[in-house]
Structures are given as structure tokens and as C-alpha cells.
Enzyme design. Structure first.
Site, PDB file in Angstrom:
ATOM      1  N   SER A 136      14.546  39.796  32.789  1.00 13.14           N
ATOM      2  CA  SER A 136      14.729  40.400  34.106  1.00 13.14           C
ATOM      3  C   SER A 136      16.095  41.063  34.164  1.00 13.14           C
ATOM      4  CB  SER A 136      14.626  39.335  35.195  1.00 13.14           C
ATOM      5  OG  SER A 136      15.045  39.844  36.454  1.00 13.14           O
ATOM      6  N   TYR A 161      16.702  31.377  38.210  1.00 13.54           N
ATOM      7  CA  TYR A 161      15.796  32.343  37.584  1.00 13.54           C
ATOM      8  C   TYR A 161      16.558  33.247  36.616  1.00 13.54           C
ATOM      9  CZ  TYR A 161      12.356  36.151  37.267  1.00 13.54           C
ATOM     10  OH  TYR A 161      11.471  37.099  36.810  1.00 13.54           O
TER      11      TYR A 161
END
Length: 260
Positions: free
Chosen positions: A152, A165
């Protein structure tokens, strides 16, 4: 060119985790357009997986959907057996070519407020699951194959609420380099793709359905808009092509230039 790509990819099979929806589905469909068959996994929505399989089959490729919870590593041995059965029954072979570790969830939470159970769930899916699923499937990955791990943009830049995350995606990027090193003798290339904010149902569809969030993403992106699934899936399909056989251990961010 499309016919040439299909010819070069004849009989190639990819496993795409989380392939029944979002970026995973777009990746599986994009691979089909490049002549690659797929085994897609789904968490619980079999009907959604079946529609993805039908979409792929309509493109003239083979596809099989298998249930998998990537957060439960104890089930991976049984899943690996299912994969072998699917390969034998559908393709009359015992190996596959590509693995795309895509499955994931969103569970935002600040460092102050993050619950341990949410931390563990994120860890089990986004790091432990990727590590051990790859380990269990290694005997079935063809020498000279490819692995793509999904990271990401949040591993590069920081937004409040995504500490866990983003950190786990950073761990995936480091692990990708170790995989590339250890699997290099088998000719297996391992790379990581890091999408930016994409208009899917991920995270409750916040980027897609929240006008304020979408506008914010557009404002900090060089290309001036939020990403679309079609910005990611085709790129992964091309990355897995034979033309990219000499690329390994690389991080490729596909974010339209977020936070430059």
C-alpha cells in the site's frame, strides 16, 4: 498484441487470493484478458465468487473458486491440497505459475485506540497469512514462476488511523526482498505492488462512496483523481508477463503520484 500476449501465456495458471471482488477480481479478469487462467479465493460470499468465475470464463479462460480465510493459517495445508486437486482436475497438471497475495481487510484505528483483537486480525491476514500461505504453496509453484505481494502507499506515507495496516504493509515489502533472494535459485521473481487509494468497496467503500474522501485523495494525487481498479489489475497482469522476467525484489507504487 493481445493475441500475442495470449499465445505467450497459454496454459499459465495464477492463484489470486481475494479474487472474488475489488482489486483481486480486477486482477483475475485482467489476467484472463492476457490469456492466463486463474484459481481465485473468496472468504465467504460464494455467489460473488461464482460471478467472478463466470466473467473470466466469458473471456474464454478457465477459472476455479476456492474458499479460503487467509487469516487462519491452520487451514493452509488443506487449502494446498485443494489447489492440487483443482490443478489436476481442471488443467491436468500439478503446478501453477503465478501467485498474487492480494486478500486483505481494513480495520482503521489510532495507536491510542487500536484494539488488540483488531491488531491480531490485521497481522494474521496481512503478514502471517501471506508468509505461511506462500510457504505452503511453494512446492506447487513452477520454477521460473512469479509472486506478487500487495502492499500500500501507506507503507511510504502516513495517515492517522493506519499505523498497524501501514506497518504490516512495510513488513510485506521487506519480506518480498527476502522471498526474492531465497527463491531466486528457482528462477521465481517476487515483486510488490503498492496501490494508492482506489475506488472499491475496501474499507466500506470510503474512497468510492464518500465525496469528501474522494476529493481529498484527488487533491493530494499528481494525476488529480482517485485510482480505479482498472489502474491496478492490468498493471499486475503486465508485471507477471514474460517480458518482466528479469525484474525481482522491486516495489512498484501505483498511486497516480500520491503525496509527492
Amino acid at each position: 498484441m493481445a493475441q500475442e500476449n495470449a499465445a505467450n501465456s497459454k496454459n499459465k495458471v495464477a492463484i489470486v487470493t481475494g479474487g472474488s471482488r475489488g482489486l483481486g477480481r480486477n486482477t483475475a479478469v485482467s489476467l484472463a484478458k492476457h490469456g492466463v487462467d486463474t484459481i481465485i479465493t473468496y472468504h465467504s460470499n460464494r455467489a460473488e465468487a461464482d460471478t467472478a468465475v463466470s466473467e473470466i470464463q466469458a473471456l474464454g479462460r478457465k477459472s476455479v473458486a476456492l474458499q479460503l480465510d487467509t487469516g487462519k493459517s491452520a487451514t493452509f495445508d488443506a487449502f494446498a491440497v485443494e489447489v492440487k486437486h483443482a490443478l489436476n482436475d481442471t488443467w491436468d497438471r500439478d503446478t501453477f505459475d503465478y501467485l498474487v497475495n492480494n486478500a486483505g481487510i481494513s480495520a482503521p484505528g489510532s495507536i491510542t485506540d487500536m484494539k488488540e483483537e483488531d491488531f491480531d486480525r490485521l497481522y494474521n491476514i496481512h503478514f502471517k497469512g501471506v508468509f505461511f500461505l506462500t510457504q505452503k504453496l511453494l512446492p506447487s509453484i513452477k520454477d521460473g514462476g512469479r509472486i506478487v505481494n500487495i502492499s500500500s502507499g501507506l507503507a511510504r506515507f502516513a495517515l492517522p488511523g493506519y499505523a498497524v495496516y501501514g506497518s504490516l504493509k512495510g513488513a510485506i515489502e521487506v519480506m518480498t526482498r527476502y522471498m526474492a533472494k531465497e527463491l531466486g535459485p528457482r528462477g521465481i521473481a517476487v515483486n510488490v505492488v503498492a496501490p494508492g487509494a482506489i475506488e472499491t468497496d475496501f474499507g466500506g467503500g470510503s474512497v468510492r462512496d464518500n465525496p469528501q474522501a474522494n476529493k481529498f485523495v484527488a487533491s493530494i494525487t499528481a494525476m488529480g483523481r482517485a485510482g480505479l481498479p482498472d489502474d491496478i489489475g492490468p498493471m499486475i497482469a503486465v508485471l507477471l508477463s514474460d517480458e518482466n522476467r528479469w525484474m525481482t525484489a522491486q516495489r512498484l507504487e501505483v498511486s497516480g503520484g500520491m503525496f509527492l
